[in-house]
Scaffold this motif. Structure first.
Motif, PDB file in Angstrom:
ATOM      1  N   THR A  74      66.354  12.507 -61.552  1.00 55.49           N
ATOM      2  CA  THR A  74      67.800  12.261 -61.596  1.00 55.49           C
ATOM      3  C   THR A  74      68.081  10.797 -61.256  1.00 55.49           C
ATOM      4  OG1 THR A  74      68.061  14.521 -60.803  1.00 55.49           O
ATOM      5  CG2 THR A  74      70.016  13.137 -60.740  1.00 55.49           C
ATOM      6  N   THR A  75      67.421  10.302 -60.220  1.00 52.82           N
ATOM      7  CA  THR A  75      67.629   8.909 -59.799  1.00 52.82           C
ATOM      8  C   THR A  75      67.161   7.952 -60.894  1.00 52.82           C
ATOM      9  OG1 THR A  75      67.227   9.633 -57.553  1.00 52.82           O
ATOM     10  CG2 THR A  75      67.110   7.265 -57.930  1.00 52.82           C
ATOM     11  N   ALA A  76      66.005   8.244 -61.479  1.00 48.88           N
ATOM     12  CA  ALA A  76      65.461   7.349 -62.516  1.00 48.88           C
ATOM     13  C   ALA A  76      66.387   7.300 -63.731  1.00 48.88           C
ATOM     14  CB  ALA A  76      64.064   7.816 -62.927  1.00 48.88           C
ATOM     15  N   VAL A  77      66.900   8.447 -64.150  1.00 46.41           N
ATOM     16  CA  VAL A  77      67.799   8.477 -65.318  1.00 46.41           C
ATOM     17  C   VAL A  77      69.076   7.695 -65.005  1.00 46.41           C
ATOM     18  CG1 VAL A  77      69.245   9.987 -66.750  1.00 46.41           C
ATOM     19  CG2 VAL A  77      66.887  10.650 -66.247  1.00 46.41           C
ATOM     20  N   ALA A  78      69.599   7.889 -63.795  1.00 43.74           N
ATOM     21  CA  ALA A  78      70.844   7.194 -63.416  1.00 43.74           C
ATOM     22  C   ALA A  78      70.619   5.684 -63.405  1.00 43.74           C
ATOM     23  CB  ALA A  78      71.328   7.682 -62.055  1.00 43.74           C
ATOM     24  N   GLU A  79      69.480   5.240 -62.876  1.00 42.52           N
ATOM     25  CA  GLU A  79      69.212   3.796 -62.818  1.00 42.52           C
ATOM     26  C   GLU A  79      69.003   3.219 -64.219  1.00 42.52           C
ATOM     27  OE1 GLU A  79      67.159   3.691 -58.399  1.00 42.52           O
ATOM     28  OE2 GLU A  79      65.890   3.395 -60.157  1.00 42.52           O
ATOM     29  N   ALA A 109      82.388   0.857 -70.556  1.00 43.70           N
ATOM     30  CA  ALA A 109      81.159   1.529 -70.988  1.00 43.70           C
ATOM     31  C   ALA A 109      81.417   3.015 -71.287  1.00 43.70           C
ATOM     32  CB  ALA A 109      80.092   1.408 -69.906  1.00 43.70           C
ATOM     33  N   VAL A 110      80.739   3.497 -72.329  1.00 35.60           N
ATOM     34  CA  VAL A 110      80.820   4.924 -72.680  1.00 35.60           C
ATOM     35  C   VAL A 110      79.401   5.473 -72.812  1.00 35.60           C
ATOM     36  CG1 VAL A 110      81.648   6.636 -74.350  1.00 35.60           C
ATOM     37  CG2 VAL A 110      83.011   4.589 -73.917  1.00 35.60           C
ATOM     38  N   VAL A 111      79.144   6.587 -72.134  1.00 41.03           N
ATOM     39  CA  VAL A 111      77.833   7.239 -72.209  1.00 41.03           C
ATOM     40  C   VAL A 111      78.020   8.634 -72.811  1.00 41.03           C
ATOM     41  CG1 VAL A 111      78.027   8.014 -69.791  1.00 41.03           C
ATOM     42  CG2 VAL A 111      75.785   7.954 -70.881  1.00 41.03           C
ATOM     43  N   LEU A 112      77.083   9.021 -73.658  1.00 37.88           N
ATOM     44  CA  LEU A 112      77.112  10.351 -74.283  1.00 37.88           C
ATOM     45  C   LEU A 112      75.875  11.118 -73.837  1.00 37.88           C
ATOM     46  CD1 LEU A 112      78.112  12.355 -76.563  1.00 37.88           C
ATOM     47  CD2 LEU A 112      76.642  11.080 -78.095  1.00 37.88           C
ATOM     48  N   ASP A 113      76.064  12.292 -73.253  1.00 37.45           N
ATOM     49  CA  ASP A 113      74.937  13.117 -72.805  1.00 37.45           C
ATOM     50  C   ASP A 113      74.789  14.280 -73.788  1.00 37.45           C
ATOM     51  OD1 ASP A 113      72.907  14.250 -71.351  1.00 37.45           O
ATOM     52  OD2 ASP A 113      74.187  15.002 -69.736  1.00 37.45           O
ATOM     53  N   ALA A 114      73.749  14.212 -74.620  1.00 32.52           N
ATOM     54  CA  ALA A 114      73.543  15.229 -75.652  1.00 32.52           C
ATOM     55  C   ALA A 114      72.743  16.386 -75.064  1.00 32.52           C
ATOM     56  CB  ALA A 114      72.804  14.613 -76.833  1.00 32.52           C
ATOM     57  N   HIS A 156      74.260  17.960 -64.631  1.00 31.02           N
ATOM     58  CA  HIS A 156      73.596  17.423 -63.442  1.00 31.02           C
ATOM     59  C   HIS A 156      73.209  15.943 -63.602  1.00 31.02           C
ATOM     60  CE1 HIS A 156      70.781  17.364 -60.036  1.00 31.02           C
ATOM     61  NE2 HIS A 156      69.969  16.719 -60.841  1.00 31.02           N
ATOM     62  N   TYR A 157      72.548  15.603 -64.705  1.00 31.74           N
ATOM     63  CA  TYR A 157      72.100  14.215 -64.883  1.00 31.74           C
ATOM     64  C   TYR A 157      73.273  13.298 -65.213  1.00 31.74           C
ATOM     65  CZ  TYR A 157      67.543  16.360 -64.790  1.00 31.74           C
ATOM     66  OH  TYR A 157      66.440  17.074 -64.384  1.00 31.74           O
ATOM     67  N   LEU A 158      74.223  13.822 -65.961  1.00 34.30           N
ATOM     68  CA  LEU A 158      75.390  12.998 -66.307  1.00 34.30           C
ATOM     69  C   LEU A 158      76.180  12.643 -65.039  1.00 34.30           C
ATOM     70  CD1 LEU A 158      77.001  11.611 -68.492  1.00 34.30           C
ATOM     71  CD2 LEU A 158      78.309  13.719 -68.824  1.00 34.30           C
ATOM     72  N   GLN A 159      76.264  13.576 -64.111  1.00 31.34           N
ATOM     73  CA  GLN A 159      76.979  13.304 -62.862  1.00 31.34           C
ATOM     74  C   GLN A 159      76.370  12.084 -62.159  1.00 31.34           C
ATOM     75  OE1 GLN A 159      76.322  15.993 -59.523  1.00 31.34           O
ATOM     76  NE2 GLN A 159      78.488  15.829 -58.962  1.00 31.34           N
ATOM     77  N   ALA A 160      75.034  12.053 -62.102  1.00 29.14           N
ATOM     78  CA  ALA A 160      74.354  10.939 -61.427  1.00 29.14           C
ATOM     79  C   ALA A 160      74.606   9.628 -62.180  1.00 29.14           C
ATOM     80  CB  ALA A 160      72.859  11.229 -61.336  1.00 29.14           C
ATOM     81  N   VAL A 161      74.649   9.697 -63.507  1.00 27.60           N
ATOM     82  CA  VAL A 161      74.896   8.487 -64.303  1.00 27.60           C
ATOM     83  C   VAL A 161      76.324   7.987 -64.068  1.00 27.60           C
ATOM     84  CG1 VAL A 161      75.141   7.623 -66.674  1.00 27.60           C
ATOM     85  CG2 VAL A 161      73.157   9.016 -66.048  1.00 27.60           C
ATOM     86  N   ILE A 162      77.271   8.896 -64.036  1.00 26.47           N
ATOM     87  CA  ILE A 162      78.669   8.490 -63.801  1.00 26.47           C
ATOM     88  C   ILE A 162      78.787   7.848 -62.413  1.00 26.47           C
ATOM     89  CG2 ILE A 162      81.032   9.327 -63.470  1.00 26.47           C
ATOM     90  CD1 ILE A 162      80.370  11.563 -65.541  1.00 26.47           C
ATOM     91  N   GLU A 163      78.142   8.463 -61.429  1.00 22.49           N
ATOM     92  CA  GLU A 163      78.219   7.920 -60.063  1.00 22.49           C
ATOM     93  C   GLU A 163      77.584   6.537 -59.983  1.00 22.49           C
ATOM     94  OE1 GLU A 163      76.622  10.868 -57.443  1.00 22.49           O
ATOM     95  OE2 GLU A 163      78.428  12.110 -57.608  1.00 22.49           O
ATOM     96  N   ALA A 164      76.474   6.338 -60.695  1.00 22.18           N
ATOM     97  CA  ALA A 164      75.761   5.055 -60.610  1.00 22.18           C
ATOM     98  C   ALA A 164      76.436   3.955 -61.419  1.00 22.18           C
ATOM     99  CB  ALA A 164      74.317   5.231 -61.090  1.00 22.18           C
TER     100      ALA A 164
END
Ligand SMILES: C[S@@+](CC[C@H](N)C(=O)[O-])C[C@H]1O[C@@H](n2cnc3c(N)ncnc32)[C@H](O)[C@@H]1O
Ligand SMILES: [Zn+2]
Length: 278
Positions: A78-83, A94-99, A105-113
């Motif tokens: 999770t940390t690695a994906v967010a970083e 910025a716009v991120v798309l989680d397919a 779960h992983y998108l939450q970490a990306v939004i927070e980071a």
């Protein structure tokens, strides 16, 4: 921001831009008058009226995934994906798309980071119920990755795909020039000790080459590396792990894996690959 994510959306029926109406109820609407009401949990089902043959993850499979991920077993991933995503996302707009966002779960970490605006897609409405609760600031959409995405071209900075299907042509279309695709896949030997005890499938050799081949013409591989996460799992946790993945469709009902020794040591073997749109 929610508005940046909505601006990237396109009506799945006429491909025109959509707007968010808050009253009389939360609805996405396009100039042709196509309407998509939010479900009470907050996600939008854009597949309404179109049957799909795909076997979506069930409520129990999603619950198992949620329990397992929220317990933090995959935290290093999770940390690695967010970083990785935060590095690839611009500071503004910025716009991120989680397919295949699953429980979000992983998108939450990306939004927070990163603070990016976010779109989560998944074919399972049970997954999106969770995802919409976890990431209310994202636009969560029921959609099929194999269909043209309801997203404008050149509108997204990062597409992320964590253990979900990949549609390289569509990911390439929606990404802005220089945009990144972050893919997480399992490596051979992933959770081998658990696979031995459950009906989880092993990971075949050669998957990495096939991943890179499948991206040809759309993406160039920028970086790829392995991440190993050692874990000690109880019978209940092994049950969740087996049930939350593709094998869950065949396992009938979730349960505990009988483990006389109490727990089993295993190694999650992930690969993180970053592609740049060609
Ligand atoms: C193994 S789960 C991974 C979920 C999430 N990325 C995670 O790692 O927690 C695969 C997800 O892909 C979704 N999925 C499978 N096929 C799909 C499709 N054709 N379109 C959209 N989502 C799909 C499933 O519903 C499921 O939530
Ligand atoms: Zn429309």
């Amino acid at each position: 921001m929610f508005s940046d994510a909505v601006a990237a959306l396109r009506c799945p029926l006429c491909h025109r831009a959509v707007q968010l109406m808050e009253r009389p109820q939360r609805t996405l609407v396009c100039p042709s008058g196509h309407l998509f009401d939010a479900a009470k949990q907050g996600y939008f089902n854009l597949l309404t009226g179109k049957g799909t043959v795909f076997e979506a993850d069930t409520a129990d499979m999603v619950a198992a995934r949620h329990r397992f991920l929220e317990a933090g077993h995959y935290l290093p991933l999770t940390t690695a994906v967010a970083e990785e995503a935060a590095r690839a996302l611009p500071d503004h707009g910025a716009v991120v798309l989680d397919a295949g966002t699953g429980t979000g779960h992983y998108l939450q970490a990306v939004i927070e980071a990163s603070g990016a605006s976010a779109i989560g897609l998944d074919i399972s409405k049970f997954a999106l119920r969770r995802a919409a609760r976890l990431n209310p600031q994202a636009v969560n959409l029921v959609w099929d990755i194999w269909r043209p995405l309801p997203v404008a071209e050149n509108s997204v900075d990062v597409v992320m795909v964590v253990f979900a299907p990949r549609n390289p042509a569509e990911f390439g279309r929606v990404l802005r020039p220089g945009g990144k695709l972050i893919v997480v896949t399992p490596r051979p030997g992933h959770l081998a000790e658990i696979a031995d005890r459950t009906s989880m499938l092993g990971i075949e050799e050669g998957k990495e080459e096939r991943l890179v081949d499948s991206m040809k013409g759309h993406f160039t591989l920028t970086r790829t590396y392995g991440l190993d996460v050692p874990m000690e799992l109880t019978g209940r946790q092994m049950g969740d792990l087996a049930y939350m993945g593709p094998a869950g469709h065949h396992l009938g009902q979730q349960g505990e894996v009988n483990e006389p020794s109490g727990s089993v040591a295993t190694l999650a073997k992930f690969r993180i690959s970053v592609f740049t749109v060609s």
